[in-house]
Design an enzyme around this catalytic site. Structure first.
Site, PDB file in Angstrom:
ATOM      1  N   CYS A  14     -12.923 -19.788 -10.097  1.00 17.72           N
ATOM      2  CA  CYS A  14     -11.499 -19.837  -9.767  1.00 17.72           C
ATOM      3  C   CYS A  14     -10.812 -18.566 -10.271  1.00 17.72           C
ATOM      4  CB  CYS A  14     -10.828 -21.067 -10.392  1.00 17.72           C
ATOM      5  SG  CYS A  14     -10.776 -21.042 -12.189  1.00 17.72           S
ATOM      6  N   CYS A  17     -11.067 -17.565 -13.887  1.00 12.84           N
ATOM      7  CA  CYS A  17     -12.323 -16.904 -14.269  1.00 12.84           C
ATOM      8  C   CYS A  17     -12.150 -15.390 -14.175  1.00 12.84           C
ATOM      9  CB  CYS A  17     -13.464 -17.336 -13.358  1.00 12.84           C
ATOM     10  SG  CYS A  17     -13.912 -19.067 -13.455  1.00 12.84           S
ATOM     11  N   ASP A 427       5.712  15.120  10.067  1.00 10.77           N
ATOM     12  CA  ASP A 427       5.544  16.562  10.194  1.00 10.77           C
ATOM     13  C   ASP A 427       5.479  16.873  11.691  1.00 10.77           C
ATOM     14  OD1 ASP A 427       4.889  19.262   9.330  1.00 10.77           O
ATOM     15  OD2 ASP A 427       2.909  18.835  10.157  1.00 10.77           O
ATOM     16  N   ASP A 629      -0.918  15.790   8.516  1.00 12.07           N
ATOM     17  CA  ASP A 629      -2.328  15.965   8.876  1.00 12.07           C
ATOM     18  C   ASP A 629      -3.262  15.913   7.676  1.00 12.07           C
ATOM     19  OD1 ASP A 629      -1.982  18.383   7.623  1.00 12.07           O
ATOM     20  OD2 ASP A 629      -2.060  19.581   9.448  1.00 12.07           O
ATOM     21  N   ASP A 633       0.141  19.119   4.371  1.00 12.22           N
ATOM     22  CA  ASP A 633       1.225  18.258   3.906  1.00 12.22           C
ATOM     23  C   ASP A 633       0.875  17.470   2.648  1.00 12.22           C
ATOM     24  OD1 ASP A 633       2.762  18.911   6.281  1.00 12.22           O
ATOM     25  OD2 ASP A 633       1.340  17.650   7.356  1.00 12.22           O
TER      26      ASP A 633
END
Length: 741
Positions: A14, A17, A427, A629, A633
């Site tokens: 669960c 844990c 851009d 790209d 950038d």
């Protein structure tokens, strides 16, 4: 030096844990951060150079679980085999439990003194109580052994988990029934309750395990496309070898209809390559000599010879698989809320169970059996499994669905942040536009011919790497204009270039470059403006004292740009464009793409783009995405709350962006944001149902409605409801697969 270690963990039952293991790993020397995912049963641990793998495994084993290191080159089939083995083990235990608990249920509910057939027909089973004891005991201690082991592990760590609840609840029913069998046989026993409960919980875990397997189908389908062998040229002979034995720079033969074994460059031949498994794009891509190809893609037609550039774990396919696995293993910030609740939930439930028993037995005065039944029901119905599965299963399905569509999202945090984005900046060059500009106009002045203008401009720009420079050089070469070497070449970012050619100093760039060098362009302003109004980028060529020519270059917008931006507007986002181009050209391109003129940032130097992103963020008040790209950038992508990198799986794109669009298609930008919104919607639905289930279920199990309605939830129904809640959360997450992006 920091690194990441990935671990496979077994024995988790669960969310608590996962919380327990996370705490243990976080305290291990050398660990800087630990992230344990209950849904994937994996841990991603960031460590420094002092950390040891054995120490991490020991820390997990100390908590009562098993772990092993996952290596990048580990056979995917081996991983799937282990998953199948665990599912098979659970199925065997469930069938064993079913074989004993169904007869126990029938005897307990039908043939005992308060059973249906006994009451109406007097039928009973001889020595029914002993038969129930014999049926319930193997279920309790063989089928249910995992729960005792997990509960003991939690107790040793001064904690409690789902196993604690199941072990406590079923042991109480079993022990009380055994006491009655040997010391007060005339009273009703509850052997069938403990047996059926354990079997039901195991059924829930089996269904949950199978459903969780389906959430990882995206990774499995990617792994399955990788070819197993390759034809390599060694000592002038073709030799078929295992793809694991291929070395970098080796020549590989790829026949028509075969899969490309590793990443590489085509050295001979041409063909159409089906890259849909990487990009989601069904149309094959034409490739020729010098083109990049990726392992796992399909060679459709022509025969190819290629040189291997990336092999093994370094191929694009393996990098994508690792990226998705890491993404699915990371937590969204909303998961911390569930983790905090889970860490306190089990101890609170145990306390509520004890209080429920005490109120009914000591205060209200109900029989011991009645009080025990309500206490067990509270323990069983309150298991926080559904809460622990709410976030990771949705993230696994969401990131997997994105990967199949060529949208790679780097983890839960990126997925959660993306749905909060209010503004998005594109851009221009290579993102909104195709990035392959063409020369459209060449206007010479002061006695210069067009041939001479292109000769000078092409010779100067041959030294530049700018896309506009490449267009001019390409245009000059197409018209067979000879180009010569220049001297004293100097690039001025955001302005242009200067160079010496045939004993003359030349300036070639934009208006700012001319202004800074005192070049008068007044007489040519109307021509420049007319070209810029058409969306063309104008490059000005001048000597040290006068303008001698104009070259206009146009970069058309991508076909998908306008539709993508319109859809972003429909999603309620403010769309901006940023470029180093002049205002007039930028505005013309923006209008073609459907971006408002007042939302255009023009004449921005590359290193200043991040500043504009920061300005839009307004001190953190607004979430901003940046689309670029992934190369030029990078600072702006890093500054943005969500960096969306375009670029067909390039290394830089995958490193830079929070989201990587493999198809280089702008239509995937709104799809990525919609995927984020859909996934977060599923997480909220899962969290709501998991919490509301417990909020409503616990009081009903405790008997809050007993006196007013006569409703009393039996432990068996509580166990069924608990199992159903976990399966329903996983099922709800799987519904994401049916959603259209």
């Amino acid at each position: 030096m920091a690194k990441t270690i990935r671990l496979a963990i077994s024995g988790m039952h669960c969310a608590s844990c996962a919380t327990l293991i996370t705490r243990g790993l976080s305290k291990t020397p050398g660990v800087t951060s630990a992230n344990v995912n209950y849904a994937t049963h994996k841990a991603i641990v960031a460590v420094d150079e002092t950390a040891k793998e054995d120490d991490l495994i020991h820390a997990i084993e100390k908590k009562g679980y098993k772990a092993r290191v996952l290596h990048s080159d580990e056979d995917p089939e081996l991983l799937r085999k282990r998953e199948r083995e665990e599912t098979g083990r659970l199925r065997s235990l469930f069938l064993l439990g079913l074989a004993f608990s169904v007869p126990a249920f029938i005897i307990g509910m039908v043939f005992m003194e308060d059973g249906i057939l006994y009451q109406y027909a007097g039928y009973t089973v001889p020595h029914a109580a002993f038969v129930l004891f014999l049926l319930a005991t193997p279920v309790q201690f063989i089928v249910g052994w995992d729960f005792y082991r997990g509960a003991w592990s939690a107790l040793r760590n001064k904690s409690a988990n789902m196993d604690s609840l199941i072990a406590l609840g079923t042991s109480a029913a079993y022990a009380y029934s055994a006491y009655l069998l040997f010391f007060a046989r005339e009273m009703t026993q509850y052997f069938e309750v403990s047996a059926v409960l354990i079997t039901l919980v195991l059924l829930g875990k089996l269904l949950e395990n199978s459903a969780k397997g389906r959430t990882s189908e995206a990774i499995r389908s990617l792994m399955n496309v990788a070819p197993k062998t390759a034809i390599v040229v060694r000592d002038g002979k073709e030799e078929r070898v295992s793809v694991d034995d291929v070395q970098v720079d080796e020549l590989i033969i790829v026949r028509p209809g075969e899969k490309i074994p590793v990443d590489g460059l085509i050295t001979e031949g041409s063909s159409s390559i089906d890259e849909s498994m990487l990009t989601g794009e069904s149309i094959p891509v034409d490739k020729g000599i010098g083109s990049s190809v990726f392992g796992g893609t399909m060679n459709k037609h022509g025969g190819l010879t290629m040189k291997a550039t990336k092999v093994g774990a370094n191929t694009t396919l393996n990098q994508i698989v690792k990226l998705i696995e890491d993404a699915q293993g990371q937590k969204a910030p909303i998961q911390r809320f569930a983790d905090v609740i889970s860490s306190y939930f089990v101890p609170i439930v145990i306390a509520l169970s004890i209080i429920t028993f005490a109120i009914w037995f000591f205060i209200v005065g109900e029989p011991f059996a009645f009080a025990l039944q309500t206490a067990i029901a509270v323990l069983v119905i309150a298991c926080p499994c559904a809460l622990g599965l709410a976030t990771p299963t949705a993230i696994m399905v969401g990131t997997g669905k994105g990967a199949k569509s060529g949208i790679l999202i780097k983890g839960g945090e990126a997925l959660e942040t993306a749905h909060k984005v209010k503004a998005i900046i594109f851009d221009k060059t290579g993102t909104i536009t195709n990035g392959t500009p063409e020369v459209t106009d060449a206007v010479p002045y002061h006695g210069l011919t067009q041939h001479e203008l292109l000769h000078i401009a092409g010779s100067i720009e041959r030294r530049s790497e700018h896309p506009l420079a490449e267009a001019i050089v390409r245009f000059a070469q197409q018209h067979k204009i000879p180009l010569i070497d220049v001297t004293e070449f100097k690039a001025i970012p955001g302005r242009g270039v200067t160079a010496h050619l045939e004993n003359h100093q030349f300036l070639f760039g934009n208006r700012k470059l001319m202004e800074e060098h005192g070049i008068d362009i007044t007489d040519s302003s109307s021509a420049i403006n007319a070209l810029e109004d058409q969306g063309k980028t104008v490059m000005l060529l001048a000597t040290t004292n006068k303008l001698v020519g104009i070259i206009a270059v146009a970069d058309t917008i991508k076909p998908s740009a306008r539709g993508a931006i319109e859809r972003l507007h429909h999603l309620g986002l403010h769309v901006y464009m940023i470029t180093g181009d002049n205002k007039r050209t930028a505005t013309a391109i923006a209008q073609q793409a459907g971006i408002l003129p007042e939302r255009v940032f023009a004449e921005v130097l590359p290193h200043d783009k991040a500043m504009y992103v920061k300005r839009l963020q307004d001190g953190g008040k607004r979430k901003v995405a940046m689309v670029g790209d992934g190369i030029n950038d990078a600072p702006a992508l890093a500054q943005a709350d969500i960096g969306i990198a375009m670029g067909s799986g390039t290394d830089v794109a995958m490193e830079t962006g929070n989201v990587v669009l493999m198809r280089n298609d702008l239509a995937d930008v709104p799809r990525a944001l919609r995927l984020s919104r859909l996934t977060m919607s599923k997480i909220r639905q899962n969290m709501f149902w998991a919490l509301i289930y417990n909020v409503l279920g616990i009081p009903i199990a405790a008997g809050a409605l007993y006196y007013s309605t006569g409703w009393l939830l039996s432990p068996i129904l509580a166990g069924g409801a608990m199992a159903l809640s976990s399966v329903s959360v996983v099922g709800n997450s799987l519904l994401l697969k049916t959603k259209k992006l």
